[in-house]
Enzyme design. Structure first.
Site, PDB file in Angstrom:
ATOM      1  N   PRO A   2      -7.242  52.554 -34.569  1.00  0.00           N
ATOM      2  CA  PRO A   2      -7.855  51.657 -35.557  1.00  0.00           C
ATOM      3  C   PRO A   2      -8.445  50.419 -34.870  1.00  0.00           C
ATOM      4  O   PRO A   2      -7.780  49.790 -34.054  1.00  0.00           O
ATOM      5  CB  PRO A   2      -6.687  51.255 -36.456  1.00  0.00           C
ATOM      6  CG  PRO A   2      -5.554  52.170 -36.097  1.00  0.00           C
ATOM      7  CD  PRO A   2      -5.808  52.644 -34.703  1.00  0.00           C
ATOM      8  N   GLU A   3      -9.700  50.116 -35.209  1.00  0.00           N
ATOM      9  CA  GLU A   3     -10.337  48.912 -34.675  1.00  0.00           C
ATOM     10  C   GLU A   3     -10.500  47.901 -35.820  1.00  0.00           C
ATOM     11  O   GLU A   3     -10.044  48.137 -36.940  1.00  0.00           O
ATOM     12  CB  GLU A   3     -11.664  49.275 -34.001  1.00  0.00           C
ATOM     13  CG  GLU A   3     -11.416  50.259 -32.852  1.00  0.00           C
ATOM     14  CD  GLU A   3     -12.655  50.587 -32.018  1.00  0.00           C
ATOM     15  OE1 GLU A   3     -13.594  49.785 -31.987  1.00  0.00           O
ATOM     16  OE2 GLU A   3     -12.660  51.660 -31.391  1.00  0.00           O
ATOM     17  N   LYS A  55      -7.661  43.013 -34.682  1.00  0.00           N
ATOM     18  CA  LYS A  55      -6.900  44.193 -35.083  1.00  0.00           C
ATOM     19  C   LYS A  55      -5.540  43.822 -35.670  1.00  0.00           C
ATOM     20  O   LYS A  55      -4.715  44.691 -35.907  1.00  0.00           O
ATOM     21  CB  LYS A  55      -6.708  45.112 -33.878  1.00  0.00           C
ATOM     22  CG  LYS A  55      -8.022  45.510 -33.190  1.00  0.00           C
ATOM     23  CD  LYS A  55      -7.716  46.464 -32.059  1.00  0.00           C
ATOM     24  CE  LYS A  55      -8.789  46.444 -30.993  1.00  0.00           C
ATOM     25  NZ  LYS A  55      -8.397  47.202 -29.807  1.00  0.00           N
TER      26      LYS A  55
END
Ligand SMILES: [Zn+2]
Length: 258
Positions: A2-3, A55
């Site tokens: 996940p970014e 993030k």
């Protein structure tokens, strides 16, 4: 992995479910947090904000307590209607926050901690973060200033995912932004002009905002995951190689990225 776009989108969905809603139960099924008494510490406290920085995701409760989450490679947040089937097995849930209408679930951690607002401001990992690329007031000058303090022999691609320079970009958007900005990710920082670095972050921001708006499904990557195939812009064969101290794979087109 996940970014920033995924994390910002999760923050919006969690905020929509929790802010202004009465929290009915909080559970921490993960053994690591079984004795942390979060339910007790958070009892009768409303959620006043949910936000993301790079993030990192923060669920801010009344009374100076904040849940801090970082998903690293495999964590995930889910927001479901009560009784709706979850996207991952309940055995993988670390945190479940229930309102009358929703279940907000954090799966697979791996960074999940309850801290005071004060600590979240002084925590070294958080205090050292660069400007948030997807933040409302993204500060290009601050980004440039940090980039210019970095090692000038470092490749621009590697510098772009260093969260101290810029918060939010990971491996996928690094490769794609370099492609759209026609910049070779291996070019040393010292040979990258300010205008080129700015064109690169603007490309990254635009790609990530589009992906966040599209529900987290990026349009088909141009170079990421396409090593050995032909570039859609110039026809050259796309290459990939590990880059930087962490040896994160970088894909690029040697034909049209300079
Ligand atoms: Zn090309």
């Amino acid at each position: 992995m996940p970014e920033g776009d995924t994390v910002h989108r999760a923050a919006r969905r969690i905020g929509a479910a929790l802010i202004g809603a009465e929290i009915v139960t909080i559970e921490t099924p993960q053994p690591r947090h079984r004795h942390d008494r979060w339910a007790e510490r958070l009892r009768d406290r409303a959620v006043r904000a949910v936000d993301a920085r790079g993030k990192h995701l923060f669920v801010r409760f009344e009374g100076d307590l904040t849940l801090h989450s970082h998903l690293r490679m495999g964590g995930r947040w889910g927001v479901y209607g009560r009784g709706e089937r979850w996207g991952r097995s309940p055995r993988r849930a670390w945190l479940v926050i229930r309102t009358r209408e929703h279940e907000v679930v954090q799966f697979d951690g791996p960074v999940l901690e309850l801290m005071t607002e004060g600590r979240s401001r002084f925590d070294q990992r958080l205090a050292g973060l660069g400007p948030d690329l997807l933040g409302d007031g993204f500060d290009e000058r601050e980004f440039l200033a940090r980039l210019r303090e970095d090692d000038p022999s470092r490749g621009i691609g590697d510098a772009l995912i260093d969260q101290r320079n810029l918060a939010g970009v990971g491996n996928l958007w690094k490769a794609e932004a370099c492609f759209w900005a026609e910049l070779d990710p291996w070019r040393p920082l010292g040979d990258v002009a300010d205008e080129e670095a700015l064109a690169l972050v603007r490309a990254a921001r635009s790609l990530m905002l589009d992906a966040a708006a599209a529900g987290g499904h990026p349009r088909e990557p141009r170079v990421y995951g396409r090593a050995g195939r032909r570039c859609r812009r110039c026809g050259a064969v796309i290459r990939s190689r590990g880059q930087g101290d962490d040896n994160r794979t970088t894909s690029w087109c040697p034909g049209c990225q300079r």
